[in-house]
Design a protein around this motif. Structure first.
Motif, PDB file in Angstrom:
ATOM      1  N   SER A   1      -3.855   5.175  18.109  1.00 58.50           N
ATOM      2  CA  SER A   1      -3.137   4.907  16.861  1.00 58.50           C
ATOM      3  C   SER A   1      -1.714   5.413  16.962  1.00 58.50           C
ATOM      4  O   SER A   1      -1.471   6.542  17.415  1.00 58.50           O
ATOM      5  CB  SER A   1      -3.849   5.604  15.692  1.00 58.50           C
ATOM      6  OG  SER A   1      -3.007   5.635  14.564  1.00 58.50           O
ATOM      7  N   VAL A   2      -0.773   4.599  16.554  1.00 63.04           N
ATOM      8  CA  VAL A   2       0.633   5.006  16.602  1.00 63.04           C
ATOM      9  C   VAL A   2       0.848   6.248  15.749  1.00 63.04           C
ATOM     10  O   VAL A   2       1.683   7.087  16.048  1.00 63.04           O
ATOM     11  CB  VAL A   2       1.542   3.848  16.127  1.00 63.04           C
ATOM     12  CG1 VAL A   2       2.996   4.304  16.066  1.00 63.04           C
ATOM     13  CG2 VAL A   2       1.405   2.657  17.054  1.00 63.04           C
ATOM     14  N   MET A   3       0.052   6.372  14.709  1.00 65.01           N
ATOM     15  CA  MET A   3       0.217   7.547  13.859  1.00 65.01           C
ATOM     16  C   MET A   3      -0.155   8.826  14.631  1.00 65.01           C
ATOM     17  O   MET A   3       0.533   9.836  14.542  1.00 65.01           O
ATOM     18  CB  MET A   3      -0.619   7.435  12.593  1.00 65.01           C
ATOM     19  CG  MET A   3      -0.232   8.485  11.545  1.00 65.01           C
ATOM     20  SD  MET A   3      -1.114   8.308   9.990  1.00 65.01           S
ATOM     21  CE  MET A   3      -0.273   6.934   9.234  1.00 65.01           C
TER      22      MET A   3
ATOM     23  N   VAL B   1       0.825  -1.210   0.000  1.00 62.38           N
ATOM     24  CA  VAL B   1       0.000   0.000   0.000  1.00 62.38           C
ATOM     25  C   VAL B   1       0.856   1.255   0.000  1.00 62.38           C
ATOM     26  O   VAL B   1       0.487   2.277  -0.556  1.00 62.38           O
ATOM     27  CB  VAL B   1      -0.965   0.023   1.199  1.00 62.38           C
ATOM     28  CG1 VAL B   1      -1.961  -1.094   1.083  1.00 62.38           C
ATOM     29  CG2 VAL B   1      -0.229  -0.063   2.523  1.00 62.38           C
ATOM     30  N   TRP B   2       2.017   1.184   0.667  1.00 61.87           N
ATOM     31  CA  TRP B   2       2.893   2.346   0.711  1.00 61.87           C
ATOM     32  C   TRP B   2       4.052   2.159  -0.260  1.00 61.87           C
ATOM     33  O   TRP B   2       4.420   1.044  -0.612  1.00 61.87           O
ATOM     34  CB  TRP B   2       3.437   2.551   2.132  1.00 61.87           C
ATOM     35  CG  TRP B   2       2.443   3.154   3.070  1.00 61.87           C
ATOM     36  CD1 TRP B   2       1.552   4.126   2.775  1.00 61.87           C
ATOM     37  CD2 TRP B   2       2.247   2.822   4.444  1.00 61.87           C
ATOM     38  NE1 TRP B   2       0.810   4.434   3.888  1.00 61.87           N
ATOM     39  CE2 TRP B   2       1.216   3.642   4.937  1.00 61.87           C
ATOM     40  CE3 TRP B   2       2.841   1.913   5.318  1.00 61.87           C
ATOM     41  CZ2 TRP B   2       0.763   3.597   6.238  1.00 61.87           C
ATOM     42  CZ3 TRP B   2       2.406   1.866   6.620  1.00 61.87           C
ATOM     43  CH2 TRP B   2       1.362   2.693   7.083  1.00 61.87           C
TER      44      TRP B   2
ATOM     45  N   TRP C   1       6.985  -6.572   9.541  1.00 64.17           N
ATOM     46  CA  TRP C   1       6.878  -5.375  10.372  1.00 64.17           C
ATOM     47  C   TRP C   1       6.542  -5.728  11.821  1.00 64.17           C
ATOM     48  O   TRP C   1       7.000  -5.075  12.740  1.00 64.17           O
ATOM     49  CB  TRP C   1       5.746  -4.456   9.869  1.00 64.17           C
ATOM     50  CG  TRP C   1       5.879  -3.991   8.461  1.00 64.17           C
ATOM     51  CD1 TRP C   1       6.965  -4.161   7.639  1.00 64.17           C
ATOM     52  CD2 TRP C   1       4.912  -3.266   7.713  1.00 64.17           C
ATOM     53  NE1 TRP C   1       6.714  -3.599   6.423  1.00 64.17           N
ATOM     54  CE2 TRP C   1       5.468  -3.031   6.437  1.00 64.17           C
ATOM     55  CE3 TRP C   1       3.630  -2.794   8.006  1.00 64.17           C
ATOM     56  CZ2 TRP C   1       4.773  -2.341   5.446  1.00 64.17           C
ATOM     57  CZ3 TRP C   1       2.939  -2.103   7.019  1.00 64.17           C
ATOM     58  CH2 TRP C   1       3.508  -1.882   5.747  1.00 64.17           C
TER      59      TRP C   1
ATOM     60  N   VAL D   1       3.252  -2.278  14.732  1.00 61.53           N
ATOM     61  CA  VAL D   1       1.967  -2.720  15.291  1.00 61.53           C
ATOM     62  C   VAL D   1       1.050  -3.352  14.236  1.00 61.53           C
ATOM     63  O   VAL D   1      -0.018  -3.843  14.562  1.00 61.53           O
ATOM     64  CB  VAL D   1       1.206  -1.550  15.959  1.00 61.53           C
ATOM     65  CG1 VAL D   1       2.005  -1.018  17.129  1.00 61.53           C
ATOM     66  CG2 VAL D   1       0.907  -0.453  14.957  1.00 61.53           C
ATOM     67  N   VAL D   2       1.483  -3.313  12.986  1.00 61.11           N
ATOM     68  CA  VAL D   2       0.618  -3.849  11.930  1.00 61.11           C
ATOM     69  C   VAL D   2       0.763  -5.370  11.869  1.00 61.11           C
ATOM     70  O   VAL D   2       1.745  -5.901  11.357  1.00 61.11           O
ATOM     71  CB  VAL D   2       0.959  -3.209  10.565  1.00 61.11           C
ATOM     72  CG1 VAL D   2       0.127  -3.848   9.468  1.00 61.11           C
ATOM     73  CG2 VAL D   2       0.690  -1.709  10.623  1.00 61.11           C
TER      74      VAL D   2
ATOM     75  N   PHE E   1       7.540   1.779  15.381  1.00 61.80           N
ATOM     76  CA  PHE E   1       6.290   1.225  15.919  1.00 61.80           C
ATOM     77  C   PHE E   1       5.123   1.385  14.952  1.00 61.80           C
ATOM     78  O   PHE E   1       4.195   0.595  14.944  1.00 61.80           O
ATOM     79  CB  PHE E   1       5.960   1.877  17.264  1.00 61.80           C
ATOM     80  CG  PHE E   1       6.779   1.346  18.383  1.00 61.80           C
ATOM     81  CD1 PHE E   1       6.621   0.023  18.799  1.00 61.80           C
ATOM     82  CD2 PHE E   1       7.746   2.124  19.014  1.00 61.80           C
ATOM     83  CE1 PHE E   1       7.387  -0.491  19.838  1.00 61.80           C
ATOM     84  CE2 PHE E   1       8.519   1.613  20.042  1.00 61.80           C
ATOM     85  CZ  PHE E   1       8.346   0.302  20.454  1.00 61.80           C
ATOM     86  N   LEU E   2       5.212   2.440  14.139  1.00 60.18           N
ATOM     87  CA  LEU E   2       4.154   2.675  13.154  1.00 60.18           C
ATOM     88  C   LEU E   2       3.930   1.409  12.326  1.00 60.18           C
ATOM     89  O   LEU E   2       2.801   0.966  12.106  1.00 60.18           O
ATOM     90  CB  LEU E   2       4.563   3.842  12.235  1.00 60.18           C
ATOM     91  CG  LEU E   2       3.524   4.320  11.243  1.00 60.18           C
ATOM     92  CD1 LEU E   2       2.456   5.134  11.955  1.00 60.18           C
ATOM     93  CD2 LEU E   2       4.169   5.186  10.162  1.00 60.18           C
ATOM     94  N   LEU E   3       5.041   0.829  11.894  1.00 63.51           N
ATOM     95  CA  LEU E   3       4.936  -0.415  11.130  1.00 63.51           C
ATOM     96  C   LEU E   3       4.808  -1.614  12.063  1.00 63.51           C
ATOM     97  O   LEU E   3       4.109  -2.576  11.778  1.00 63.51           O
ATOM     98  CB  LEU E   3       6.169  -0.588  10.239  1.00 63.51           C
ATOM     99  CG  LEU E   3       6.464   0.519   9.223  1.00 63.51           C
ATOM    100  CD1 LEU E   3       7.649   0.117   8.352  1.00 63.51           C
ATOM    101  CD2 LEU E   3       5.269   0.794   8.344  1.00 63.51           C
TER     102      LEU E   3
ATOM    103  N   ALA F   1      -0.717  -7.485  10.152  1.00 58.02           N
ATOM    104  CA  ALA F   1      -0.897  -8.137   8.856  1.00 58.02           C
ATOM    105  C   ALA F   1       0.429  -8.455   8.161  1.00 58.02           C
ATOM    106  O   ALA F   1       0.465  -9.279   7.261  1.00 58.02           O
ATOM    107  CB  ALA F   1      -1.761  -7.261   7.951  1.00 58.02           C
ATOM    108  N   TYR F   2       1.497  -7.791   8.595  1.00 54.21           N
ATOM    109  CA  TYR F   2       2.776  -8.009   7.915  1.00 54.21           C
ATOM    110  C   TYR F   2       3.842  -8.503   8.888  1.00 54.21           C
ATOM    111  O   TYR F   2       4.359  -7.726   9.696  1.00 54.21           O
ATOM    112  CB  TYR F   2       3.255  -6.711   7.245  1.00 54.21           C
ATOM    113  CG  TYR F   2       2.346  -6.271   6.139  1.00 54.21           C
ATOM    114  CD1 TYR F   2       2.509  -6.772   4.849  1.00 54.21           C
ATOM    115  CD2 TYR F   2       1.316  -5.365   6.377  1.00 54.21           C
ATOM    116  CE1 TYR F   2       1.661  -6.388   3.827  1.00 54.21           C
ATOM    117  CE2 TYR F   2       0.464  -4.974   5.353  1.00 54.21           C
ATOM    118  CZ  TYR F   2       0.641  -5.483   4.084  1.00 54.21           C
ATOM    119  OH  TYR F   2      -0.196  -5.099   3.078  1.00 54.21           O
TER     120      TYR F   2
END
Lengths: 178, 288, 734
Positions: B79-81, B2-3, B140, B133-134, B129-131, B136-137
Motif C-alpha cells: 500500500s502506498v500509504m 471520501v476525503w 488521480w 494509484v487509485v 502516488f497515494l492518489l 477509481a478516480y
C-alpha cells in the motif's frame, strides 16, 4: 475450494429496500448507514423505456482494490473468498473508500471504522444465506459457492448469463442479471 | 468525495515540509551565509509535517479512538500509504534532529542531510502516488499527478522558507538569485504540468472530462482560476519573474516587499488549493 | 434458520472477555470484533436471545414475522415461512415499522388539547373520565347517532371499535376505505357478489394490471406470484400513466391518460363482443343483463376509446384478441387503491367494467383466471362471557346518500359531512390519519373543529391527533397482543399478533385496554367483561384451534375450505354475474355496466396529477420512522415526477424546484425528470408533506397530495376522488 458469491437479478428487484434495512438491523447500523445502495437506471425514451433498480454492495472482488491499498491489512480476504474488515486493525483512513470503484465502503459513525457488506460473515462462515438474500420478496438474490458447478448460483449464472457489473474494473463475485 | 479538507491539508503540509527541507539543503549548499533561511527551512519541515500528521490522525477516526492501531500502518508494504509511513518514519526523525541541531547551533552532519534529502523527495512523491494509484478516480489515476505534487511541494516549501527569509533577512534574500530563479521556474513547470495533466485526464475518460470540467468551468471554477491559477501560479510567476528576468535589479522598497509576500503567500495558498481541488473534483469511474 | 444459528454461535474464547453488558459496550466501542459479532455476543453475554412470532403492521396485509430480540431489544425480523402473505420474506417497510417501538416520534402518554391548540399531558384516568363525560353529554343532547368512529382495520381495532360504537348505540363505524379501495370493492361487489378476487398467477397466461403495482404497494406473496408467472412466460400488461416498479415483470407498458382506464376496458369489451370472442357458455349460463350490456358496449369502439384514453385503437384490439386467445387462463387484475380504488368519478364503474371483461373472457373461477375464494368464519362465542351488543336502531350516517358503498366499510367522509352539518358531534379515530389522507386536510380540520369531541388513538402525533381534543397513545405493533387475524384464500389460516418486546413506554396501552377503558368511562363497560386473550381463545376454539397453539406457531392452517376451480357461486341478488344491477339503478345510476367520464379534465397547460405508493411507506403513517425516512431522504423519494418532454418544454431540469398548484393549494417540491411518465401527467407519491411538528423528520418534507384535491365525493359511493384535479407547475428558484 469454496468461493462465495452472489447473484442479483435486477429483472426481479422491485426496489423495496428490504435488503438494506434487514442488513442494517442485523449489523446494528445507524439508519443513515447502509451496506447496500441502489442505482436506478432508466433506458430509452418514452414510451419505449426500460427501468431497473440495481442494488450495489461489496462485490468481494478477487482483486479487491480496497484490500490492496489498506495500509494496516484490516481488509483481508478469507479462504472462501469473502472480503472482510478486521475492525481491530482499521484506523479509518478511508483509503479503501477511495479505492473502491463501487463506492460501497461505509464509515461507521460510532467507531470510525470503514465497514462494508461481509456476506453476514460470522465465526468462519458467511450467512446461510446472508440477510439480504433471505428477505428478498421476489427471490432476486441467490447466494452460494461459485466453485461448485452444481450450486444453485452457478446453475443460475449459467442459465441467465449473469455478469459482474463492471468486469473492466475488478473481478467481482457478485453477478448481475440485467 | 471520501476525503475532504483535512486530507488536503495533510497532503499540502507534508509536501511543503519536504520542500522546506530541500530548500534548506539547497540554501546550505549555495548560500552558506544565509543562516536564517536555512534554519527556517529546517524548522518548518518537522513543524509542517507534524501538523500534517495530526490532521491525518484526526481524520482517521477509528485510529484516533484506538491510537495503538496506528502501529498496524506498517503492515502492508503493497500500500502506498504504508510506503508513505516508511518514508515519514525516516524523514520525520531526520528533520526533527536536523532542526534540533540547528537550534542548538550544532552542525548538521552531511550524511544526515543526504538521508533527509532522499526521504524528503520520497515524502513529496508519495503524496502524489497515494492518489495516483487509485484507479477509481481518473483525475488521480495518471502518471502526471505525482510529478505535479512534487513540483508543487518544492514550490510550497521554497515559498514557506522564502517568506521567513523575506521578513527576517531581506537584504540577503533579495540577492539569492538562484532561489528566486528556481521559484519562477517551478511556477512555470507547475503550470505546464497542470495543463498537461488536465488535458490527458480530460481526454482519457468521460468521468475524467467531467472532473476537469468541474474545475475549469463548473462548480470549482472560482477556486481553480482564482485560488490555484491566479494566486498560486500566475501571480508568483509574475511577481518573482519580473525582477529576476526583466529588471534584474535588487528590490528594496516596502511596496516590493509587500508584493513579494503576496507572491510567496500565493504559492502556499495555491499549493493547498491544488490538493483540495484534486480531492474534491475527482469523480469515480462509472460501474454501470 | 440455519443462518440465524450461524450468526448466533459465539466463540467461547472471545466470550471470556465479556463480563456483562458494560464490558460489551466497551467491546463495541473498541470494536475488536465485527459488527455482526458484537451484536451477537451482546446477546450471549446477557444470555437473552429470544424469538417470537407476530404480525407486521406495515400495511393491511399483516404479514407473519419472526422477531429476534437480544437482551430484550429487537434485533431482527424475518418473514414467517408458513404465512401465506410473507412466505418467508418481509418487505422494506416491514423491517422499518418493526422498529417503531424505539422511534423518537412516539406518543408516550395521553395528551389533551388546550384552548390555544397546544397539547399537554393528561393522566389516563382523567382522560377517560373527561371523554366519558363528553360522550354522555352528546348522547343526552343528540343521541347515539351523533357518535362515530373511523378506523383503518387491524385485528383488535376492527372488533373493539365496532363493539364500542355499537354498545353506545351507534352504527357509525367506518373504515379508511373511502380513501383506499371503496369504489373498486363496491363495484366488484355489485358485479360478482364478492368484494374482491385474485388472479390465479401459477396458471395464468396473461394478466392486465390497471394502475396497480405489486412492486410499489408490496405484499411479498403477490410479488413472488407475479415473478413466478413472469418466469413462466406469462404476458404481463401494465396499464398506467407511469412505468411503475412492477415494470420489470411486464411484457407491455400501456401508458394511458389518467382516469380513462374505463374507456380502454370498454374498448376491449367492445372487441370481444363485436368480434364474437367472448365466452358464450359463461355469459349465457352465469350472467344477467348481457343483452343490455352488449347493446351499450357497441358504442365503445376501439376508435372511440382511443379518443378518450389516448391508447391506440390497434393496441386495444390487439390486447382484446390476445386476452381472448389466452382465455380463460387470463384476467384483468382486481387492483386495490391505485387507479380506481377511490380516484375518480368513474372508479366504481371502472371496477364493474373490469369484472365485465373478465366475464366476457369466461375466466371467473378458471385456472389462470379470476378466483373468488372464501374466508374462514368465526363461530358464535359464549354470550354469557361475551355479552351480545344490541343492534343500533338508527342507520349509519351516510348510508342513505351513498348506498353503493360497501356495507363493511361505509364512507368515512360521511363523518366529515356530518361534523359540518351537526349530525355528528363526537368522533373517534383508531389507527387512522384521516385528516392527512382521506380528503383535503383543511376541510377535515374545519369539520372536526365543529365537533364537540374528537378522540384519536394512535402511536404518534398525527395530523388527525393534532385536530383532536384527546390523544390516547397505543403501544406499537410488536409490543401488543391483538385478536386473531383470519386469512382467507384457497386455504384458510389464522395468525396472531403477540408482543415480542416489552413496552418501551409504560404509559402506552394496547387497543383492547384503551377501548375497555373508554367503554367503562362511557358507561358501557358491561359489554367488555373479558380480556383480549379470553376472547381470542374463544374465537379460536370456534375454528378448531386454541390461543396456545396459535401463539406457539404464529400461524395455524384451518380446515381445508375445499377450493376448486370452476365457476364460483356469485352471491349477488340474482345469484349470477351482473352486467346490470338493480341496486345501481336504485342509486340513480346507469344499471348497465358502461361508461362514466372522469370529472375534472385538465385544460391546455394543465396537468393531471396521479398519486401512488412507494414500497417503503404506508399511507402517511411511516414517514417519520427513522429507517424509512432515511431512505426517502437519501434517494429523494419525495420528488414530483415529470415527463422529460414536459420538463424540456418548461425549462425544468432534474432536481429543480417547482411550485405545484391546484384550485386548492400550492406548494414547492423538487422534480424528478423521467421518461417513465406519460406527458401531461405528474406523479406525486402519497406519503409526504406532514404538517405535524411532533413528527420532526416528516414535517415539511415533500407535499401532501390531498392538500391539492377539492373536496368532492364519488356519487352514490362516497369515495374521496383522490385524483380528480388539474394542476399547474412553474419553476421557482430554491
Amino acid at each position: 475450494m469454496t468461493r462465495y458469491g452472489m447473484l442479483i437479478n435486477t429483472k426481479k428487484c422491485v426496489g423495496c429496500y428490504a435488503c438494506r434495512i434487514a442488513c442494517q438491523m442485523v449489523n446494528g447500523l445507524d439508519h443513515e448507514e447502509a451496506f447496500i445502495k441502489f442505482d436506478e437506471v432508466e433506458q430509452g425514451t418514452y414510451p419505449n423505456v426500460y427501468a431497473e433498480v440495481v442494488p450495489v454492495q461489496c462485490m468481494h472482488c478477487e482483486d479487491a482494490p480496497c484490500e490492496a491499498v489498506c495500509p494496516t491489512h484490516a481488509t483481508y480476504t478469507t479462504d472462501s473468498g469473502v472480503v472482510l474488515v478486521d475492525e481491530g486493525k482499521c484506523i479509518g483512513c478511508k483509503y479503501c473508500m477511495a479505492a473502491c470503484p463501487y463506492g460501497v465502503r461505509v464509515q461507521i459513525e460510532q467507531t470510525g471504522v470503514i465497514e462494508k457488506c461481509r456476506f453476514c460473515w460470522y465465526e468462519g462462515e458467511p450467512g446461510n444465506p446472508p440477510r439480504c438474500v433471505n428477505t428478498c420478496v421476489s427471490g432476486a438474490r441467490i447466494f452460494g459457492d461459485l466453485d461448485d458447478p452444481e450450486s444453485e448460483i452457478c446453475q443460475e449464472i449459467a442459465r441467465t448469463n449473469a455478469q459482474p457489473l463492471a468486469s473492466d474494473l475488478t473481478a467481482a463475485k457478485i453477478y448481475y442479471v440485467r | 468525495m471520501v476525503w475532504g479538507s483535512m486530507i488536503a491539508w495533510y497532503l499540502f503540509l507534508a509536501g511543503a515540509s519536504a520542500g522546506a527541507f530541500l530548500t534548506s539543503a539547497f540554501v546550505e549548499a549555495k548560500y552558506p551565509d544565509s543562516v536564517k533561511m536555512r534554519v527556517a527551512g529546517r524548522i518548518i519541515a518537522p513543524i509542517f509535517l507534524g501538523i500534517g500528521l495530526l490532521m491525518l490522525m484526526l481524520d482517521a477516526e477509528a485510529g484516533l479512538h484506538n491510537p495503538l492501531r496506528f502501529f498496524y500502518l506498517v503492515m502492508n508494504p503493497g500500500s502506498v500509504m504504508t510506503l508513505g509511513v516508511y518514508f515519514i518514519c525516516v524523514f520525520m526523525p531526520v528533520s526533527v534532529i536536523a532542526a534540533l541541531l540547528e537550534v542548538l547551533r550544532r552542525p548538521v552532519p552531511k550524511w544526515l542531510t543526504w538521508v533527509g534529502i532522499v526521504s524528503a523527495f520520497c515524502v513529496a512523491a508519495y503524496t502524489g502516488f497515494l492518489l495516483g494509484v487509485v484507479k477509481a478516480y481518473p483525475l488521480w489515476n495518471n502518471a502526471i499527478l505525482p510529478v505535479l505534487f512534487v513540483v508543487s511541494a518544492l514550490s510550497a516549501g521554497l515559498a514557506a522558507t522564502s517568506l521567513v527569509g523575506l521578513v527576517t533577512d531581506r537584504e540577503r534574500f533579495e540577492r539569492m538569485w538562484l532561489i528566486k530563479k528556481s521559484h519562477v521556474i517551478l511556477s512555470a513547470i507547475e503550470m505546464v504540468v497542470l495543463v498537461t495533466m488536465l488535458i490527458i485526464v480530460s481526454s482519457g475518460s468521460a468521468e475524467g472530462a467531467a472532473s476537469v470540467a468541474s474545475l475549469v468551468s463548473g462548480q470549482y471554477a472560482p477556486m481553480f482560476w482564482g485560488g490555484l491559477v491566479l494566486l498560486g501560479l500566475v501571480a508568483p510567476f509574475a511577481i518573482e519573474g519580473y525582477p529576476v528576468f526583466i529588471t534584474r535589479k535588487v528590490e528594496t522598497s516596502t511596496t516590493s516587499m509587500v508584493v513579494s509576500v503576496i507572491g510567496e503567500g500565493g504559492v502556499l495558498v495555491g499549493g493547498f488549493m491544488l490538493r483540495l481541488l484534486v480531492i474534491l473534483a475527482a469523480l469515480p469511474v462509472m460501474y454501470l | 434458520m440455519q443462518e440465524k444459528e450461524a450468526l448466533m454461535r459465539c466463540n467461547p474464547t472471545r466470550r471470556t472477555f465479556l463480563k456483562g453488558t458494560a464490558a460489551t459496550a466497551a467491546l463495541a466501542a473498541v470494536g475488536t470484533c465485527s459488527v455482526t459479532a458484537w451484536q451477537a455476543e451482546r446477546a450471549e453475554a446477557a444470555g437473552a436471545k429470544t424469538q417470537g412470532a407476530s404480525l407486521c403492521n406495515g400495511c393491511s396485509s399483516k404479514c407473519g414475522l419472526v422477531a429476534t430480540t437480544l437482551d430484550g431489544r429487537l434485533w431482527t425480523v424475518e418473514g414467517m415461512e408458513a404465512h401465506p402473505y410473507s412466505k418467508g420474506t418481509l418487505c422494506g417497510r416491514g423491517h422499518g415499522t418493526a422498529q417503531w417501538a424505539y422511534s423518537d416520534g412516539r406518543l408516550t402518554q395521553p395528551m389533551k388539547r388546550a384552548e390555544d391548540g397546544s397539547f399537554a399531558p393528561i393522566s389516563w384516568d382523567d382522560a377517560f373520565a373527561e371523554i366519558g363525560a363528553k360522550v354522555q353529554e352528546i348522547l343526552a343532547e343528540a343521541g347515539p347517532e351523533a357518535l362515530a368512529i373511523v378506523q383503518d382495520p387491524r385485528p383488535s381495532g376492527k372488533y373493539y371499535s365496532k363493539r364500542f360504537m355499537n354498545a353506545l348505540g351507534s352504527a357509525n363505524v367506518y373504515t379508511h376505505a373511502a380513501a383506499c379501495n371503496l369504489s373498486k370493492e363496491s363495484g366488484i361487489q355489485e358485479a360478482t357478489g364478492a368484494s374482491n378476487y385474485s388472479v390465479d398467477f401459477p396458471n395464468t397466461k396473461m394478466v392486465v394490471f390497471i394502475g396497480r403495482s405489486y412492486g410499489d404497494g408490496i405484499r411479498p406473496s403477490s410479488v413472488k406470484s407475479l415473478a413466478g408467472a413472469a418466469d413462466k412466460g406469462a404476458r404481463v400488461v401494465i396499464v398506467d400513466p407511469r412505468l411503475n416498479n412492477t415494470g420489470i415483470f411486464a411484457t407491455d407498458w400501456v401508458p394511458i391518460k389518467p382516469g380513462t382506464d374505463i374507456a380502454l376496458l370498454l374498448g376491449i369489451a367492445n372487441v370481444l363482443v363485436a368480434n364474437d370472442l367472448y365466452d358464450h357458455e359463461f355469459v349465457e349460463q352465469f350472467t344477467v343483463g348481457f343483452p343490455e350490456f352488449a347493446a351499450q358496449v357497441a358504442e365503445y369502439t376501439p376508435a372511440w376509446a382511443e379518443g378518450v384514453c389516448d391508447v391506440p385503437a390497434d393496441t386495444i384490439v390487439e390486447l382484446a384478441e390476445a386476452l381472448a386467445a389466452a382465455a380463460p387462463a387470463c384476467a384483468i387484475e382486481p387492483s386495490w387503491r391505485a387507479a380506481f380504488g377511490c380516484a375518480y368519478q368513474n372508479s366504481f364503474e371502472t371496477a364493474r367494467v373490469v369484472c365485465a371483461v373478465n366475464a366476457l373472457l369466461g375466466c371467473w373461477g378458471q385456472k389462470g383466471g379470476a378466483l373468488i375464494t372464501s374466508s374462514p368464519k368465526v363461530g358464535d362465542v359464549d354470550p354469557a362471557k361475551f355479552p351480545e351488543v344490541p343492534k343500533p336502531t338508527a342507520k349509519r350516517v351516510g348510508d342513505a346518500e351513498f348506498p353503493l358503498a360497501l356495507s363493511g366499510t361505509g364512507t368515512n367522509l360521511a363523518v366529515l359531512n356530518g361534523c359540518n352539518d351537526g349530525t355528528v358531534q363526537g368522533v373517534f379515530f383508531y389507527n387512522s390519519n384521516a385528516v392527512q389522507g382521506y380528503a383535503q386536510p383543511a376541510k377535515w380540520r374545519e369539520a372536526l373543529a365543529k365537533a364537540k369531541l374528537v378522540v384519536t388513538i394512535d402511536v404518534q402525533m398525527s395530523e388527525t391527533a393534532l385536530a383532536s381534543d384527546y390523544v390516547l397513545p397505543e403501544c406499537t405493533v410488536l409490543e401488543r397482543m391483538e385478536l386473531p387475524e383470519f386469512i382467507g384464500g384457497k386455504k384458510h389460516y389464522v395468525a396472531l399478533r403477540t408482543p415480542v418486546i416489552d413496552r418501551v413506554h409504560p404509559e402506552t396501552k394496547s387497543c383492547d385496554e384503551i377501548f375497555v377503558g373508554l367503554a367503562e368511562a362511557c358507561g358501557v363497560g358491561q359489554y367488555f367483561p373479558f380480556t383480549v386473550e379470553e376472547l381470542a381463545d374463544a374465537q379460536l376454539a370456534t375454528v378448531g384451534t386454541s390461543l396456545d397453539a396459535v401463539r406457539e406457531a404464529g400461524i395455524v392452517e384451518l380446515a381445508d375450505p375445499g377450493f376448486q376451480f370452476g365457476t364460483p357461486a356469485f352471491k349477488t341478488p340474482t345469484e349470477k354475474f351482473q352486467f346490470t344491477s338493480a341496486k345501481v339503478a336504485e342509486a340513480g345510476l346507469n344499471p348497465v355496466i358502461g361508461y362514466v367520464p372522469r370529472l375534472v379534465e385538465p385544460a391546455a397547460g394543465e396537468f393531471s396529477l396521479i398519486g401512488g405508493k412507494q414500497g417503503i411507506h404506508s399511507h402517511t403513517m411511516t414517514l417519520n420512522l427513522e429507517a424509512l425516512n432515511a431512505i426517502s431522504r437519501e434517494y429523494q423519494l419525495e420528488r414530483l415526477w415529470m415527463a422529460a418532454s414536459d420538463a424540456a418544454e418548461l425549462g425544468i431540469a432534474d432536481g429543480d424546484t417547482v411550485e405545484l398548484s391546484s384550485s386548492e393549494a400550492s406548494g414547492r417540491v423538487a422534480v424528478k425528470v423521467t421518461e417513465r411518465l406519460k406527458p401531461g401527467v405528474l406523479f406525486l407519491p402519497t406519503h409526504y408533506g406532514s404538517t405535524s411538528p411532533y413528527l420532526t423528520r416528516a414535517q415539511g418534507f415533500g407535499l401532501n397530495m390531498m392538500d391539492f384535491i377539492p373536496l368532492h365525493l364519488e356519487p352514490a359511493v362516497g369515495s374521496t376522488m383522490s385524483q380528480e384535479v388539474a394542476v399547474t407547475v412553474r419553476k421557482v428558484e430554491d
